[in-house]
Design a protein around this motif. Structure first.
Motif, PDB file in Angstrom:
ATOM      1  N   GLU A 112       0.862  -1.275   0.053  1.00 21.07           N
ATOM      2  CA  GLU A 112       0.085   0.023   0.106  1.00 21.07           C
ATOM      3  C   GLU A 112       0.836   1.293   0.060  1.00 21.07           C
ATOM      4  OE1 GLU A 112      -3.174   0.065   3.181  1.00 21.07           O
ATOM      5  OE2 GLU A 112      -3.668  -1.804   2.514  1.00 21.07           O
ATOM      6  N   VAL A 113       1.884   1.362   0.756  1.00 20.87           N
ATOM      7  CA  VAL A 113       2.784   2.484   0.753  1.00 20.87           C
ATOM      8  C   VAL A 113       3.578   2.624  -0.376  1.00 20.87           C
ATOM      9  CG1 VAL A 113       4.485   3.504   1.998  1.00 20.87           C
ATOM     10  CG2 VAL A 113       3.172   2.021   3.339  1.00 20.87           C
ATOM     11  N   THR A 152      18.410  19.264  10.810  1.00 28.09           N
ATOM     12  CA  THR A 152      18.578  18.479  11.787  1.00 28.09           C
ATOM     13  C   THR A 152      17.449  17.316  11.659  1.00 28.09           C
ATOM     14  OG1 THR A 152      17.399  20.205  13.211  1.00 28.09           O
ATOM     15  CG2 THR A 152      19.762  20.187  13.409  1.00 28.09           C
ATOM     16  N   ALA A 153      16.353  17.574  11.018  1.00 20.90           N
ATOM     17  CA  ALA A 153      15.082  16.610  10.870  1.00 20.90           C
ATOM     18  C   ALA A 153      15.378  15.801   9.765  1.00 20.90           C
ATOM     19  CB  ALA A 153      14.039  17.676  10.563  1.00 20.90           C
ATOM     20  N   HIS A 154      15.122  14.452  10.026  1.00 21.54           N
ATOM     21  CA  HIS A 154      15.147  13.594   8.922  1.00 21.54           C
ATOM     22  C   HIS A 154      14.367  12.371   9.145  1.00 21.54           C
ATOM     23  CE1 HIS A 154      17.385  11.074  11.910  1.00 21.54           C
ATOM     24  NE2 HIS A 154      18.209  12.300  12.079  1.00 21.54           N
ATOM     25  N   ASP A 155      13.490  12.336  10.297  1.00 25.53           N
ATOM     26  CA  ASP A 155      12.754  11.330  10.772  1.00 25.53           C
ATOM     27  C   ASP A 155      11.184  11.971  10.759  1.00 25.53           C
ATOM     28  OD1 ASP A 155      11.366   9.111  11.626  1.00 25.53           O
ATOM     29  OD2 ASP A 155      12.668   9.070  13.462  1.00 25.53           O
ATOM     30  N   ILE A 156      10.292  11.477   9.876  1.00 24.73           N
ATOM     31  CA  ILE A 156       8.841  11.800   9.938  1.00 24.73           C
ATOM     32  C   ILE A 156       7.940  10.641   9.978  1.00 24.73           C
ATOM     33  CG2 ILE A 156       7.107  13.010   8.301  1.00 24.73           C
ATOM     34  CD1 ILE A 156      10.130  14.083   6.926  1.00 24.73           C
ATOM     35  N   TRP A 157       7.090  10.731  10.823  1.00 26.19           N
ATOM     36  CA  TRP A 157       6.029   9.685  11.106  1.00 26.19           C
ATOM     37  C   TRP A 157       4.694  10.190  10.528  1.00 26.19           C
ATOM     38  CZ3 TRP A 157       5.808   7.756  16.776  1.00 26.19           C
ATOM     39  CH2 TRP A 157       7.070   7.178  17.098  1.00 26.19           C
ATOM     40  N   VAL A 158       4.005   9.432   9.684  1.00 29.21           N
ATOM     41  CA  VAL A 158       2.955   9.568   9.109  1.00 29.21           C
ATOM     42  C   VAL A 158       1.733   8.670   9.232  1.00 29.21           C
ATOM     43  CG1 VAL A 158       2.161   9.761   6.421  1.00 29.21           C
ATOM     44  CG2 VAL A 158       4.323  10.259   6.945  1.00 29.21           C
ATOM     45  N   TRP A 205       0.005   5.423  13.500  1.00 29.54           N
ATOM     46  CA  TRP A 205       0.990   6.006  12.520  1.00 29.54           C
ATOM     47  C   TRP A 205       1.143   4.760  11.620  1.00 29.54           C
ATOM     48  CZ3 TRP A 205       2.164  10.572  12.836  1.00 29.54           C
ATOM     49  CH2 TRP A 205       2.170  11.449  14.189  1.00 29.54           C
ATOM     50  N   ARG A 206       1.278   4.948  10.153  1.00 30.59           N
ATOM     51  CA  ARG A 206       1.178   3.988   9.205  1.00 30.59           C
ATOM     52  C   ARG A 206       2.471   3.910   8.372  1.00 30.59           C
ATOM     53  NH1 ARG A 206      -2.208   0.602   9.498  1.00 30.59           N
ATOM     54  NH2 ARG A 206      -3.118   0.876   7.351  1.00 30.59           N
ATOM     55  N   PHE A 207       3.435   4.816   8.365  1.00 30.00           N
ATOM     56  CA  PHE A 207       4.906   4.608   7.819  1.00 30.00           C
ATOM     57  C   PHE A 207       5.637   5.678   8.357  1.00 30.00           C
ATOM     58  CE2 PHE A 207       2.367   6.707   4.379  1.00 30.00           C
ATOM     59  CZ  PHE A 207       3.501   7.840   3.876  1.00 30.00           C
ATOM     60  N   GLN A 208       6.942   5.392   7.815  1.00 25.91           N
ATOM     61  CA  GLN A 208       8.089   6.592   8.430  1.00 25.91           C
ATOM     62  C   GLN A 208       8.637   6.776   7.106  1.00 25.91           C
ATOM     63  OE1 GLN A 208      10.434   4.696  11.622  1.00 25.91           O
ATOM     64  NE2 GLN A 208      11.195   6.600  12.326  1.00 25.91           N
ATOM     65  N   LEU A 209       8.743   8.281   7.107  1.00 20.25           N
ATOM     66  CA  LEU A 209       9.434   8.980   5.962  1.00 20.25           C
ATOM     67  C   LEU A 209      10.778   9.381   6.362  1.00 20.25           C
ATOM     68  CD1 LEU A 209       9.522  10.062   2.815  1.00 20.25           C
ATOM     69  CD2 LEU A 209       8.730  12.092   3.899  1.00 20.25           C
ATOM     70  N   MET A 210      11.711   9.269   5.871  1.00 18.94           N
ATOM     71  CA  MET A 210      13.324   9.344   6.153  1.00 18.94           C
ATOM     72  C   MET A 210      13.810  10.455   5.106  1.00 18.94           C
ATOM     73  SD  MET A 210      13.247   7.769   8.971  1.00 18.94           S
ATOM     74  CE  MET A 210      15.049   7.876   9.307  1.00 18.94           C
ATOM     75  N   LEU A 211      14.589  11.364   5.439  1.00 17.78           N
ATOM     76  CA  LEU A 211      15.342  12.281   4.608  1.00 17.78           C
ATOM     77  C   LEU A 211      16.770  12.073   4.532  1.00 17.78           C
ATOM     78  CD1 LEU A 211      13.447  15.739   5.560  1.00 17.78           C
ATOM     79  CD2 LEU A 211      12.980  14.078   3.863  1.00 17.78           C
ATOM     80  N   ASP A 212      17.155  11.838   3.402  1.00 14.19           N
ATOM     81  CA  ASP A 212      18.612  11.492   3.217  1.00 14.19           C
ATOM     82  C   ASP A 212      19.512  12.655   2.323  1.00 14.19           C
ATOM     83  OD1 ASP A 212      18.199   8.833   3.843  1.00 14.19           O
ATOM     84  OD2 ASP A 212      19.456   8.061   2.401  1.00 14.19           O
ATOM     85  N   GLU A 213      20.663  12.889   2.458  1.00 17.30           N
ATOM     86  CA  GLU A 213      21.303  13.868   2.163  1.00 17.30           C
ATOM     87  C   GLU A 213      22.048  13.443   0.784  1.00 17.30           C
ATOM     88  OE1 GLU A 213      20.819  16.533   4.096  1.00 17.30           O
ATOM     89  OE2 GLU A 213      20.342  15.268   5.600  1.00 17.30           O
TER      90      GLU A 213
END
Length: 203
Positions: free
Chosen positions: A18-19, A94-100, A108-116
């Motif tokens: 689904e994701v 400093t923010a790289h971890d997002i809960w959705v 909470w259904r999935f996690q979004l990660m920000l990469d450099e």
């Protein structure tokens, strides 16, 4: 999926399929990461997953936020806290971890990660000496891409939990000589005394 209680509400991870289907509409490059990236490399299930991780490049964050305009997104901008990620808000480095989740108060259904990234290179946020061409960062699966297992193991190497140790043991026989060399060299920079290094070179 396992239900996990947290101080910010329960996790009931969405099915991976689904994701993946949701992110096919993204105007940005994205890939499956976390435990599922290792499981896909192994080629079969061997443990339960408490969450689903999707990674994107920080420079593409607004395109992804627009994709998630109908979702409730919170960012761990400060360790140990969550706050709403507002539409069109550019998150700090400093923010790289997002809960959705689908709506406020829901699980909470999935996690979004920000990469450099810099140019055409992925940059490891914990040690910018560790880099890789973006074209070699992920592996193609039918309909999506997943993070290369050696890169995912690098993330898992910091204070590995029992599930991280299991992931390492399961995928180790699948790693090529080149993948082992890359991970060993990366660990030498960040965790020179890491016990995984002997296993990478000796098994």
């Amino acid at each position: 999926m396992t239900r996990i209680e947290t101080p910010w509400g329960p996790w009931e991870a969405a099915p991976l399929g689904e994701v993946v289907e949701l992110f096919r509409g993204a105007a940005a490059t994205w890939w499956v990461s976390g435990g599922y990236a290792i499981e896909l490399a192994v080629g079969g299930a061997y443990r339960e997953h408490g969450d689903v991780d999707i990674s994107v490049l920080r420079r593409d964050q607004l395109a992804v936020r627009r994709l998630l305009s109908g979702w409730d997104c919170h960012v761990a901008a400060v360790p140990g806290t969550l706050r709403p990620w507002e539409p069109e808000e550019v998150l700090p480095e400093t923010a790289h971890d997002i809960w959705v989740r689908e709506h406020p108060g829901g699980p909470w259904r999935f996690q979004l990660m920000l990469d450099e990234a810099e140019g055409t290179d992925w940059v490891y946020r914990r040690d910018p000496r560790i880099r890789r061409e973006l074209g070699a960062l992920t592996v193609e699966e039918p309909g999506f891409r997943r993070l290369a297992p050696e890169v995912q193991l690098l993330y898992k190497a910091k204070g590995p939990r029992p599930k991280d140790e299991l992931d390492f043991a399961e995928v180790l026989p699948m790693l090529t000589g080149e993948q082992r060399l890359w991970l060993d060299a990366a660990l030498e920079l960040e965790h020179p005394a890491h016990p995984w290094r002997d296993r990478l070179r000796g098994s």
